[in-house]
Design an enzyme around this catalytic site. Structure first.
Site, mmCIF file in Angstrom:
data_model
loop_
_atom_site.group_PDB
_atom_site.id
_atom_site.type_symbol
_atom_site.label_atom_id
_atom_site.label_comp_id
_atom_site.label_asym_id
_atom_site.label_seq_id
_atom_site.Cartn_x
_atom_site.Cartn_y
_atom_site.Cartn_z
ATOM 1 N N ASP A 133 11.132 -55.778 -35.150
ATOM 2 C CA ASP A 133 9.715 -56.035 -34.978
ATOM 3 C C ASP A 133 9.733 -57.491 -34.080
ATOM 4 O OD1 ASP A 133 6.803 -56.942 -36.808
ATOM 5 O OD2 ASP A 133 6.925 -55.925 -34.829
ATOM 6 N N LYS A 135 8.837 -59.874 -31.402
ATOM 7 C CA LYS A 135 7.517 -60.046 -30.581
ATOM 8 C C LYS A 135 7.292 -61.512 -30.647
ATOM 9 C CE LYS A 135 4.652 -58.919 -34.407
ATOM 10 N NZ LYS A 135 3.792 -58.005 -35.032
ATOM 11 N N ASN A 138 6.516 -63.739 -33.741
ATOM 12 C CA ASN A 138 7.691 -63.695 -34.726
ATOM 13 C C ASN A 138 8.637 -64.479 -34.115
ATOM 14 O OD1 ASN A 138 6.492 -62.104 -36.336
ATOM 15 N ND2 ASN A 138 7.546 -60.329 -35.910
#
Ligand SMILES: COc1cc(O)cc(Nc2ccc(C(=O)Nc3ccccc3)c(OCCC[NH3+])c2)c1
Length: 337
Positions: A133, A135, A138
């Site tokens: 995840d 992105k 983050n």
């Protein structure tokens, strides 16, 4: 403000700094040291069958000790909630740091940050984990603008190692690799490389390679693998981005090749290494500060620390005091601890 009994006397909750599906993240103060922390609060009801993910993430974070991976200090579980006490990244999101006027970073600044992302992901993959995840939301910064990867809620450690296939479709479509959005079996390491390609593009260009309000158009763009190459991109940057945004995962650059890529090493003496923090380093000043307050012998405190599952209040206090010392601050601790 709803008060959680489980945090009473340990942490003072402050403002909400993030909220997502089944969790919210609040700024808090670790009472014994006065240090700021982030607390991710999840209620078990709304977690539903995502409950096992919390345990997977905690298990992963207890193993992942790296200067560019946000640190987990403590886990508190009650009948109704999970609380994850996490390193506070006071620099906020990297992409907010890029600022609105400039909206993109120079190649040199992009390289500085991107090398830190590559170091963290290379370390993650070396231990058999994939983030899945990656992105902009983050990727945070601490007070010294060191980059910190967060949110390992979707990370996976395939039982047969990083080179075995995954199937679960997860992560945000904008940063998702073609094989992932096609629902094919995929390798976590390969989809992380694609997402890092999207991050690098966003750093250098100030906008996303694949973007569209309609999910169908977005998918079409991703599966076409076609994106703009603005005039300011150097040929070396273009080559690296093309190597990461390869539709066929087998043609995509690997993390090892990435660590040694000419664009990555330009201006640096060495390739990206994923040398990471050793395990717990014993610090006598911190231990004597803790023993002065709680009355136990420093050696007993250390023995209990090493033996513990490293997610209790003692561990959080030790790590936060160690962090204060590394920043050259006084080792104070309030007696109520
Ligand atoms: C291992 O690190 C994790 C795991 C995880 O599951 C969730 C998070 N979430 C965090 C942690 C820290 C922050 C934070 O410090 N944010 C912040 C601080 C100052 C200014 C602005 C933001 C956090 O922020 C949430 C919003 C970021 N998209 C989330 C870490």
């Amino acid at each position: 403000m709803v008060r959680y009994i489980a945090l009473k006397g340990l942490y003072d909750l402050e403002k909400t700094i993030g909220s997502g599906g089944f969790a919210k993240v609040k700024l808090a103060t670790h009472i014994a040291t006065g240090e700021k922390v982030a607390i991710k609060i999840m209620d078990k009801i709304s977690l539903g069958d995502d409950l096992p993910r919390v345990k997977l993430e905690v298990q992963a974070l207890k193993t992942l000790l790296h200067q560019h991976i946000c640190r987990l200090y403590q886990v508190i579980e009650t009948d109704s909630h999970y609380f994850m006490v996490i390193e506070y990244c006071s620099g906020g999101e990297l992409f907010d740091h890029i600022g609105i006027e400039k909206n993109r970073l120079s190649e040199t600044e992009s390289r500085k940050f991107f090398r830190q992302i590559v170091s963290a992901v290379a370390y993650l993959h070396s231990l058999g984990y994939a983030h899945r995840d990656l992105k902009p939301e983050n990727v945070l910064l601490d007070r010294e603008e060191n980059l910190k990867l967060i949110d390992f809620g979707l990370c996976a450690k395939p039982k047969n190692g990083i080179d075995s296939h995954l199937q679960t479709s997860c992560g945000s479509p904008t940063y998702a690799a073609p094989e992932l959005i096609l629902g094919k079996k995929y390798l976590g390491s390969e989809v992380d490389i694609w997402s890092m390609g999207v991050l690098l593009y966003a750093l250098l260009c100030g906008f996303l390679p694949f973007d569209d309000n309609s999910i169908e158009n977005l998918y079409r763009k991703i599966l076409s693998g076609k994106y703009d190459e603005p005039s300011w991109l150097s040929s070396s940057s273009k080559r690296l981005i093309r190597a990461m945004l390869q539709i066929d995962p087998k043609k995509r650059i690997t993390i090892q090749e990435l660590c040694n890529h000419p664009w990555i090493t330009a201006g640096f003496l060495n390739p990206v290494s994923f040398v990471h923090k050793t395990n717990f380093e014993k610090d006598d000043d911190v231990l004597s500060t803790m023993s002065a307050i709680c009355g136990e012998h420093a050696s007993d405190i250390w023995r209990k620390l090493v033996k513990s599952d490293r997610t209790d209040y003692r561990t959080a206090t030790y790590l936060l005091l160690l962090d204060r010392k590394l920043r050259g601050l006084s080792l104070r601790i309030s007696p109520s601890a």
